[in-house]
Scaffold this motif. Structure first.
Motif, mmCIF file in Angstrom:
data_model
loop_
_atom_site.group_PDB
_atom_site.id
_atom_site.type_symbol
_atom_site.label_atom_id
_atom_site.label_comp_id
_atom_site.label_asym_id
_atom_site.label_seq_id
_atom_site.Cartn_x
_atom_site.Cartn_y
_atom_site.Cartn_z
ATOM 1 N N ASP A 1 0.849 -1.195 0.000
ATOM 2 C CA ASP A 1 0.000 0.000 0.000
ATOM 3 C C ASP A 1 0.889 1.251 0.000
ATOM 4 N N THR A 2 1.295 1.661 -1.196
ATOM 5 C CA THR A 2 2.131 2.851 -1.326
ATOM 6 C C THR A 2 1.813 3.526 -2.660
ATOM 7 N N ASN A 3 2.487 4.625 -2.918
ATOM 8 C CA ASN A 3 2.269 5.300 -4.202
ATOM 9 C C ASN A 3 3.494 6.128 -4.562
ATOM 10 N N THR B 1 8.244 12.081 -2.620
ATOM 11 C CA THR B 1 8.282 13.205 -1.678
ATOM 12 C C THR B 1 9.129 12.881 -0.459
ATOM 13 N N ARG B 2 8.977 11.663 0.069
ATOM 14 C CA ARG B 2 9.668 11.319 1.323
ATOM 15 C C ARG B 2 11.112 10.871 1.124
ATOM 16 N N THR B 3 11.425 10.382 -0.097
ATOM 17 C CA THR B 3 12.769 9.790 -0.265
ATOM 18 C C THR B 3 13.525 10.307 -1.494
ATOM 19 N N ALA C 1 27.874 -1.436 7.321
ATOM 20 C CA ALA C 1 26.567 -1.054 6.755
ATOM 21 C C ALA C 1 26.739 0.014 5.682
ATOM 22 N N CYS C 2 25.914 1.052 5.719
ATOM 23 C CA CYS C 2 25.934 2.019 4.602
ATOM 24 C C CYS C 2 27.201 2.870 4.569
ATOM 25 N N SER C 3 27.990 2.863 5.643
ATOM 26 C CA SER C 3 29.270 3.590 5.623
ATOM 27 C C SER C 3 30.404 2.677 5.180
ATOM 28 N N ASP D 1 6.765 -5.127 3.612
ATOM 29 C CA ASP D 1 6.982 -4.026 4.577
ATOM 30 C C ASP D 1 7.109 -2.712 3.804
ATOM 31 N N ARG D 2 6.025 -1.959 3.733
ATOM 32 C CA ARG D 2 6.014 -0.789 2.850
ATOM 33 C C ARG D 2 6.981 0.308 3.298
ATOM 34 N N LYS D 3 7.306 0.321 4.605
ATOM 35 C CA LYS D 3 8.201 1.366 5.103
ATOM 36 C C LYS D 3 9.610 1.208 4.550
ATOM 37 N N GLU E 1 13.873 1.486 12.213
ATOM 38 C CA GLU E 1 13.007 2.544 12.749
ATOM 39 C C GLU E 1 13.403 3.824 12.026
ATOM 40 N N GLY E 2 12.705 4.063 10.927
ATOM 41 C CA GLY E 2 13.102 5.095 9.970
ATOM 42 C C GLY E 2 13.317 6.467 10.564
ATOM 43 N N GLN E 3 12.360 6.921 11.389
ATOM 44 C CA GLN E 3 12.459 8.295 11.902
ATOM 45 C C GLN E 3 13.673 8.493 12.797
ATOM 46 N N SER E 4 13.946 7.500 13.663
ATOM 47 C CA SER E 4 15.112 7.625 14.565
ATOM 48 C C SER E 4 16.400 7.640 13.747
ATOM 49 N N PRO F 1 27.521 12.124 -1.455
ATOM 50 C CA PRO F 1 26.872 11.601 -0.248
ATOM 51 C C PRO F 1 26.284 10.209 -0.456
ATOM 52 N N HIS F 2 26.258 9.430 0.610
ATOM 53 C CA HIS F 2 25.501 8.175 0.588
ATOM 54 C C HIS F 2 24.058 8.509 0.221
ATOM 55 N N GLN F 3 23.455 7.688 -0.632
ATOM 56 C CA GLN F 3 22.118 7.996 -1.153
ATOM 57 C C GLN F 3 21.065 7.179 -0.390
ATOM 58 N N ALA F 4 20.666 7.684 0.789
ATOM 59 C CA ALA F 4 19.639 6.979 1.569
ATOM 60 C C ALA F 4 18.310 7.691 1.472
ATOM 61 N N ASN F 5 18.363 9.015 1.424
ATOM 62 C CA ASN F 5 17.146 9.820 1.392
ATOM 63 C C ASN F 5 17.536 11.220 0.914
ATOM 64 N N LEU F 6 16.824 11.712 -0.079
ATOM 65 C CA LEU F 6 17.149 13.024 -0.652
ATOM 66 C C LEU F 6 17.124 14.115 0.409
ATOM 67 N N GLY G 1 17.800 4.150 -5.840
ATOM 68 C CA GLY G 1 17.464 3.972 -4.433
ATOM 69 C C GLY G 1 18.725 3.849 -3.596
ATOM 70 N N ASN G 2 18.574 3.242 -2.416
ATOM 71 C CA ASN G 2 19.710 3.061 -1.508
ATOM 72 C C ASN G 2 20.355 1.698 -1.797
ATOM 73 N N THR G 3 21.533 1.715 -2.391
ATOM 74 C CA THR G 3 22.233 0.464 -2.706
ATOM 75 C C THR G 3 23.336 0.190 -1.673
HETATM 76 O O1 UT7 Z 1 21.096 4.064 4.656
HETATM 77 C C1 UT7 Z 1 21.035 3.671 5.997
HETATM 78 C C2 UT7 Z 1 20.434 4.700 6.851
HETATM 79 N N1 UT7 Z 1 19.016 4.794 6.607
HETATM 80 C C3 UT7 Z 1 18.463 5.989 6.443
HETATM 81 O O2 UT7 Z 1 19.137 6.981 6.418
HETATM 82 C C4 UT7 Z 1 16.948 6.052 6.367
HETATM 83 C C5 UT7 Z 1 16.445 7.129 7.285
HETATM 84 N N2 UT7 Z 1 14.995 7.221 7.336
HETATM 85 C C6 UT7 Z 1 14.243 7.669 6.293
HETATM 86 O O3 UT7 Z 1 14.745 7.939 5.239
HETATM 87 C C7 UT7 Z 1 12.765 7.889 6.533
HETATM 88 O O4 UT7 Z 1 12.485 7.780 7.901
HETATM 89 C C8 UT7 Z 1 11.853 6.916 5.738
HETATM 90 C C9 UT7 Z 1 11.917 7.237 4.267
HETATM 91 C C10 UT7 Z 1 12.291 5.467 5.996
HETATM 92 C C11 UT7 Z 1 10.400 7.095 6.175
HETATM 93 O O5 UT7 Z 1 10.002 8.463 6.007
HETATM 94 P P1 UT7 Z 1 9.293 9.264 7.177
HETATM 95 O O6 UT7 Z 1 9.033 10.616 6.672
HETATM 96 O O7 UT7 Z 1 10.163 9.136 8.398
HETATM 97 O O8 UT7 Z 1 7.949 8.495 7.323
HETATM 98 P P2 UT7 Z 1 7.337 7.768 8.616
HETATM 99 O O9 UT7 Z 1 7.996 6.468 8.877
HETATM 100 O O10 UT7 Z 1 7.251 8.762 9.729
HETATM 101 O O11 UT7 Z 1 5.863 7.495 8.128
HETATM 102 C C12 UT7 Z 1 4.926 8.590 7.884
HETATM 103 C C13 UT7 Z 1 3.614 8.005 7.434
HETATM 104 C C14 UT7 Z 1 3.079 6.910 8.346
HETATM 105 O O12 UT7 Z 1 1.675 7.003 8.375
HETATM 106 P P3 UT7 Z 1 0.929 7.645 9.636
HETATM 107 O O13 UT7 Z 1 1.353 6.819 10.807
HETATM 108 O O14 UT7 Z 1 1.429 9.051 9.714
HETATM 109 O O15 UT7 Z 1 -0.515 7.522 9.271
HETATM 110 C C15 UT7 Z 1 3.475 5.649 7.627
HETATM 111 O O16 UT7 Z 1 2.648 4.556 7.942
HETATM 112 O O17 UT7 Z 1 3.753 7.410 6.142
HETATM 113 C C16 UT7 Z 1 3.310 6.054 6.179
HETATM 114 N N3 UT7 Z 1 4.134 5.279 5.280
HETATM 115 C C17 UT7 Z 1 3.863 5.121 3.963
HETATM 116 N N4 UT7 Z 1 2.877 5.579 3.200
HETATM 117 C C18 UT7 Z 1 2.891 5.255 1.890
HETATM 118 C C19 UT7 Z 1 5.290 4.615 5.558
HETATM 119 N N5 UT7 Z 1 5.766 4.035 4.462
HETATM 120 C C20 UT7 Z 1 4.919 4.340 3.461
HETATM 121 C C21 UT7 Z 1 4.879 4.031 2.093
HETATM 122 N N6 UT7 Z 1 3.866 4.509 1.350
HETATM 123 N N7 UT7 Z 1 5.842 3.291 1.491
#
Ligand code: UT7
Length: 338
Positions: free
Chosen positions: A30-32, A38-40, A115-117, A154-156, A220-223, A255-260, A285-287
């Motif tokens: 369930d994603t789009n 926008t998020r990545t 890991a990514c480093s 796992d959509r996250k 845990e993406g946000q942390s 830069p490492h490409q994890a998130n724009l 994406g993140n390779t």
């Molecule tokens: O390379 C190694 C190091 N890794 C990183 O640097 C990754 C660091 N983290 C991130 O890049 C971001 O935290 C993510 C891209 C993983 C996630 O972005 P976010 O802005 O932190 O989103 P979130 O986890 O806070 O989720 C926000 C909302 C949630 O919904 P609710 O609870 O607000 O209703 C999620 O359930 O977005 C939802 N969501 C999605 N919606 C559509 C999570 N994944 C998706 C998805 N499609 N794929």
């Protein structure tokens, strides 16, 4: 005697053919496309398909191209270091397999995992072997088949990762080029935020670990995001200050490409323009260990001898760091290969 620097004298990278788009992912979970972009910043990623195809396939293709571009025979290579979190098997090391596949019969080889480093940690390791004067041709590979540990329910997390391999040649130089400095860090308190729980010695594979999906990436993406933004920005900005590099003097941030959004925050903190930053996350994406060599490869033709470049990464562990280097050759004069 003048100091021996470890210079990057060649680069090559490989991505598998299959492209997994945001559209296809949105039929799996369930994603789009809009959310993912926008998020990545990611639009698509490449995936290695086929039974028995592991990370060594990606690394082998990258090294074969590197040998061809640098007119190097496999038997001339002294050492191969492969940074990976997705080795073909726990042992033997993936670097062993790559050495065998590429005719590097006189090389010793080992893997590193940060890991990514990981690519940065491996470059710093390779640099030491070259600067010591003991070895003349050291190949550093960054390669990961992330699709092998991604849970596509796992959509996250499944939207983030792709597969790729990249390789550089490090050789001694007495000119003012090569790796100038590295600032690398590890903080094991980060282990709870990003990991693959099972399959190692603490949690060997059982029916239960498989049923609980513990052989996949947990994040845990946000942390992780919060740590990544502050650590990557700080370590990169500090490297500029330490070497008195003014923003306009920096040719490239790689830069490492994890998130724009993490990349943008790092560039802002360094006071540099977007045009000074290598960004290709939208295509791959993140390779993991391959992001940085893949960028250098994509931008190779634009690189000039003497360019001041900062490589920067953050990853699981936590691990993070920056490397400052001066590019060693004009990229537009390099032999073109398929
Ligand atoms: O390379 C190694 C190091 N890794 C990183 O640097 C990754 C660091 N983290 C991130 O890049 C971001 O935290 C993510 C891209 C993983 C996630 O972005 P976010 O802005 O932190 O989103 P979130 O986890 O806070 O989720 C926000 C909302 C949630 O919904 P609710 O609870 O607000 O209703 C999620 O359930 O977005 C939802 N969501 C999605 N919606 C559509 C999570 N994944 C998706 C998805 N499609 N794929």
């Amino acid at each position: 005697m003048s100091k021996i620097n470890a210079a990057i004298t060649g680069i090559h990278a490989y991505v598998p053919e299959y492209i997994l788009t945001n559209e296809e992912l949105s039929t799996m979970v369930d994603t789009n496309d809009e959310w993912i972009q926008t998020r990545t910043g990611i639009k698509e990623r490449h995936i290695l398909k086929g039974e028995g195809q592991g990370t060594s396939v990606l690394g082998t293709k990258a090294v074969l191209g590197l040998l061809e571009k640098t007119n190097t025979k496999g038997e001339e290579v002294d050492l191969i270091i492969c940074a990976t979190v997705t080795p073909d098997m726990l042992f033997p090391a993936t670097s062993n397999i790559i050495a065998h596949n590429t005719g590097c019969v006189n090389a010793f080889a080992f893997d590193t995992n940060a890991a990514c480093s990981g690519f940065l940690f491996a470059v710093q390791t390779g640099r030491m072997y070259v600067e010591s004067g003991l070895y003349k041709k050291v190949i550093v590979v960054g390669a990961d088949k992330m699709s092998s540990i991604v849970d596509y329910t796992d959509r996250k997390n499944c939207i983030l990762f792709g597969d790729a391999g990249g390789a550089i040649m490090l050789e001694p130089s007495t000119e003012d080029v090569g790796v100038m400095d590295a600032d690398l860090h590890t903080d094991g308190s980060g282990k709870d935020y990003l990991y693959q729980k099972a399959g190692g010695s603490a949690y060997p594979p059982t029916e239960e670990t498989v049923a609980n999906r513990e052989h996949f990436i947990y994040q845990e993406g946000q942390s992780v995001f919060k740590f990544a933004v502050s650590r990557m920005a700080d370590v990169s900005a500090d490297m500029m200050t330490k070497h008195n590099i003014k923003p306009e003097e920096l040719a490239w941030l790689v830069p490492h490409q994890a998130n724009l959004r993490i990349i943008d925050a790092t560039a802002r903190r360094m006071g540099i323009r977007k045009e000074q930053v290598m960004i290709n996350i939208e295509k791959y994406g993140n390779t993991t260990d391959a992001t940085i060599p893949l960028c250098l490869h994509d931008w190779e033709s634009q690189l000039r001898k003497g360019d001041k470049i900062i490589l920067s990464a953050f990853g699981g562990g936590f691990t993070w760091g920056a490397i400052y280097l001066k590019w060693a050759y004009d990229g537009d004069k390099v032999k073109k290969i398929q």
